[in-house]
Motif scaffolding. Structure first.
Motif, PDB file in Angstrom:
ATOM      1  N   VAL A 255     -66.880 -68.029 -65.653  1.00 21.55           N
ATOM      2  CA  VAL A 255     -65.495 -68.328 -65.288  1.00 21.55           C
ATOM      3  C   VAL A 255     -65.040 -67.397 -64.165  1.00 21.55           C
ATOM      4  CG1 VAL A 255     -63.112 -68.474 -66.100  1.00 21.55           C
ATOM      5  CG2 VAL A 255     -65.001 -69.120 -67.627  1.00 21.55           C
ATOM      6  N   HIS A 256     -64.683 -67.989 -63.044  1.00 22.32           N
ATOM      7  CA  HIS A 256     -64.179 -67.239 -61.896  1.00 22.32           C
ATOM      8  C   HIS A 256     -62.950 -67.960 -61.345  1.00 22.32           C
ATOM      9  CE1 HIS A 256     -66.107 -70.318 -59.396  1.00 22.32           C
ATOM     10  NE2 HIS A 256     -67.206 -70.117 -60.110  1.00 22.32           N
ATOM     11  N   PRO A 257     -62.207 -67.371 -60.423  1.00 26.61           N
ATOM     12  CA  PRO A 257     -60.951 -67.972 -59.959  1.00 26.61           C
ATOM     13  C   PRO A 257     -61.049 -69.419 -59.506  1.00 26.61           C
ATOM     14  CG  PRO A 257     -61.089 -65.721 -59.188  1.00 26.61           C
ATOM     15  CD  PRO A 257     -62.402 -66.019 -59.849  1.00 26.61           C
ATOM     16  N   HIS A 258     -62.114 -69.775 -58.784  1.00 23.39           N
ATOM     17  CA  HIS A 258     -62.175 -71.139 -58.245  1.00 23.39           C
ATOM     18  C   HIS A 258     -62.404 -72.173 -59.330  1.00 23.39           C
ATOM     19  CE1 HIS A 258     -61.803 -72.926 -54.321  1.00 23.39           C
ATOM     20  NE2 HIS A 258     -62.734 -73.822 -54.622  1.00 23.39           N
ATOM     21  N   ILE A 259     -62.973 -71.753 -60.462  1.00 17.98           N
ATOM     22  CA  ILE A 259     -63.158 -72.701 -61.569  1.00 17.98           C
ATOM     23  C   ILE A 259     -61.801 -73.119 -62.135  1.00 17.98           C
ATOM     24  CG2 ILE A 259     -63.779 -72.692 -64.024  1.00 17.98           C
ATOM     25  CD1 ILE A 259     -66.517 -71.917 -63.348  1.00 17.98           C
ATOM     26  N   MET A 260     -60.822 -72.238 -62.081  1.00 22.03           N
ATOM     27  CA  MET A 260     -59.480 -72.601 -62.546  1.00 22.03           C
ATOM     28  C   MET A 260     -58.892 -73.694 -61.644  1.00 22.03           C
ATOM     29  SD  MET A 260     -59.191 -70.701 -65.183  1.00 22.03           S
ATOM     30  CE  MET A 260     -57.493 -70.472 -65.725  1.00 22.03           C
ATOM     31  N   ARG A 261     -59.191 -73.620 -60.372  1.00 23.25           N
ATOM     32  CA  ARG A 261     -58.763 -74.663 -59.422  1.00 23.25           C
ATOM     33  C   ARG A 261     -59.476 -75.978 -59.741  1.00 23.25           C
ATOM     34  NH1 ARG A 261     -56.854 -75.595 -54.080  1.00 23.25           N
ATOM     35  NH2 ARG A 261     -58.260 -76.803 -52.756  1.00 23.25           N
ATOM     36  N   HIS A 262     -60.782 -75.896 -59.982  1.00 23.93           N
ATOM     37  CA  HIS A 262     -61.539 -77.089 -60.357  1.00 23.93           C
ATOM     38  C   HIS A 262     -60.983 -77.691 -61.644  1.00 23.93           C
ATOM     39  CE1 HIS A 262     -64.316 -76.604 -57.190  1.00 23.93           C
ATOM     40  NE2 HIS A 262     -65.116 -75.712 -57.745  1.00 23.93           N
ATOM     41  N   ALA A 263     -60.667 -76.833 -62.599  1.00 26.73           N
ATOM     42  CA  ALA A 263     -60.171 -77.310 -63.891  1.00 26.73           C
ATOM     43  C   ALA A 263     -58.861 -78.069 -63.727  1.00 26.73           C
ATOM     44  CB  ALA A 263     -59.996 -76.134 -64.851  1.00 26.73           C
ATOM     45  N   LYS A 264     -57.940 -77.510 -62.967  1.00 25.90           N
ATOM     46  CA  LYS A 264     -56.646 -78.160 -62.761  1.00 25.90           C
ATOM     47  C   LYS A 264     -56.826 -79.520 -62.088  1.00 25.90           C
ATOM     48  CE  LYS A 264     -52.108 -78.374 -62.608  1.00 25.90           C
ATOM     49  NZ  LYS A 264     -51.252 -78.360 -63.816  1.00 25.90           N
ATOM     50  N   ALA A 265     -57.658 -79.566 -61.048  1.00 29.28           N
ATOM     51  CA  ALA A 265     -57.893 -80.820 -60.339  1.00 29.28           C
ATOM     52  C   ALA A 265     -58.521 -81.853 -61.266  1.00 29.28           C
ATOM     53  CB  ALA A 265     -58.791 -80.573 -59.130  1.00 29.28           C
ATOM     54  N   THR A 266     -59.503 -81.433 -62.045  1.00 30.53           N
ATOM     55  CA  THR A 266     -60.177 -82.334 -62.980  1.00 30.53           C
ATOM     56  C   THR A 266     -59.207 -82.871 -64.020  1.00 30.53           C
ATOM     57  OG1 THR A 266     -62.276 -81.149 -62.695  1.00 30.53           O
ATOM     58  CG2 THR A 266     -62.060 -82.541 -64.645  1.00 30.53           C
ATOM     59  N   HIS A 267     -58.375 -82.002 -64.554  1.00 29.77           N
ATOM     60  CA  HIS A 267     -57.422 -82.426 -65.578  1.00 29.77           C
ATOM     61  C   HIS A 267     -56.378 -83.390 -65.008  1.00 29.77           C
ATOM     62  CE1 HIS A 267     -58.438 -78.414 -67.758  1.00 29.77           C
ATOM     63  NE2 HIS A 267     -59.383 -79.321 -67.885  1.00 29.77           N
ATOM     64  N   LEU A 268     -55.967 -83.174 -63.759  1.00 23.30           N
ATOM     65  CA  LEU A 268     -55.007 -84.083 -63.120  1.00 23.30           C
ATOM     66  C   LEU A 268     -55.622 -85.470 -62.936  1.00 23.30           C
ATOM     67  CD1 LEU A 268     -53.348 -81.864 -60.348  1.00 23.30           C
ATOM     68  CD2 LEU A 268     -52.226 -82.822 -62.363  1.00 23.30           C
TER      69      LEU A 268
END
Length: 338
Positions: A255-268
């Motif tokens: 888990v690193h910062p860019h994965i949080m960005r990926h997670a948000k995009a995926t969830h949207l």
């Protein structure tokens, strides 16, 4: 420039005259180019670089450098970025040093490595909730960490965008949002949830951040946070969560910062409530094609979409013809025989 220009002088003029003045590259872009050429110069070695003129730079040296990067563990994608930087330099030299044209032309013909396109690595909503709720917001440090992690996910900011935010960039009114100056020197307004806004408001009040020009998140020493600093915070709480429950976060995922960005995009995208174009604008992508990678990141979402599409098809059930209709059809077909 004139012929027989030292390689070192060409590098400096490329950065100063082209990247900085003509293209107006951001600090992050300049840093990326700097890493490439530092690695390249180190690879060539002082015996080769000292006295090297631009006309002597050869395609085989660039190819050898690419091979060297692979032995150091760089991915094909990272090697392609390094090659793109060197090609940009070669194009600049082509336009300014005619005597180096042939060597630069050969460098520009170097093919990029083929890469396997994979869906972005992400984490579940359950994992995101566990990470954002892990900090103890009753302490100043916990509140700061919770605000950083929550905003990182909620806004899907790139980490460079997050650490560059000032108090003036935050609006916590009836429609809470942040103003981001992001990749490609683009401005965008990103809406944030009321919950994230309340957490930010608590954080700002607790730390008495009233100067509009102050950074929203400072390092412990009072300066600008680094990518490594944000990464450390995520690692800290991810490790805590895994100790309590190893099943919440996939053990194979770092888990690193860019994965949080990926997670948000995926969830949207998975929610089906936000159009792909809106997700593109939210993320600050240049093209919706870039955003489409999130369509394939969740097999379950794809399966459901296929089922939903199938349900809209009007497929007649077997045995819907009556006996009379069947006989009529057979007679019709007989008339069409030779």
């Amino acid at each position: 420039m004139n012929g027989k220009t030292p390689f070192s002088v060409c590098i400096q003029q490329f950065f100063r005259d082209y990247l900085e003045q003509q293209k107006g590259c951001t600090a992050n872009t300049l840093d990326s180019y700097s890493v490439t050429f530092s690695q390249f110069i180190s690879f060539l070695g002082p015996n080769r670089v000292n006295g090297l003129v631009i006309e002597q730079l050869e395609k085989d040296e660039v190819l050898a450098f690419m091979k060297h990067l692979k032995t150091k563990g760089l991915s094909d994608g990272s090697c392609n970025i390094r090659l793109a930087h060197i090609k940009s330099f070669a194009r600049y030299i082509t336009a300014n040093v005619p005597s180096a044209l042939e060597n630069c032309r050969q460098i520009l013909c170097i093919a990029q490595r083929k890469t396997v396109k994979k869906p972005p690595v992400s984490i579940s909503m359950e994992a995101v909730k566990a990470i954002t709720h892990a900090p103890d917001i009753r302490t100043k440090e916990g509140l700061r960490h919770a605000a950083i992690i929550s905003l990182l996910y909620d806004s899907a900011c790139r980490v460079e965008e997050l650490i560059g935010l000032t108090i003036a960039d935050v609006s916590l009114g009836s429609h809470p949002r942040i103003h981001v100056f992001g990749k490609g020197r683009k401005h965008r307004l990103i809406p944030i949830s009321p919950k994230a806004a309340r957490l930010l408001e608590q954080y700002i009040q607790k730390f008495k951040l009233y100067n509009p020009d102050s950074l929203l998140f400072e390092s412990r020493s009072g300066g600008k946070m680094t990518r490594q600093g944000v990464n450390y915070i995520l690692k800290k709480y991810t490790s805590m969560i895994r100790q309590d429950d190893a099943d919440i976060i996939d053990p194979d995922i770092s888990v690193h910062p860019h994965i949080m960005r990926h997670a948000k995009a995926t969830h949207l995208v998975d929610s089906g409530k936000v159009s792909l174009k809106d997700v593109r604008d939210f993320l600050g992508h240049e093209s919706v094609v870039t955003t489409e990678i999130y369509l394939s990141s969740n097999p379950e979402h794809t399966r459901k979409a296929i089922e939903d599409a199938s349900n809209t098809l009007c497929i007649p059930k077997a045995g819907t013809y009556t006996k009379k209709e069947k006989e009529s059809l057979e007679e019709f077909l007989k008339t069409r025989r030779l």
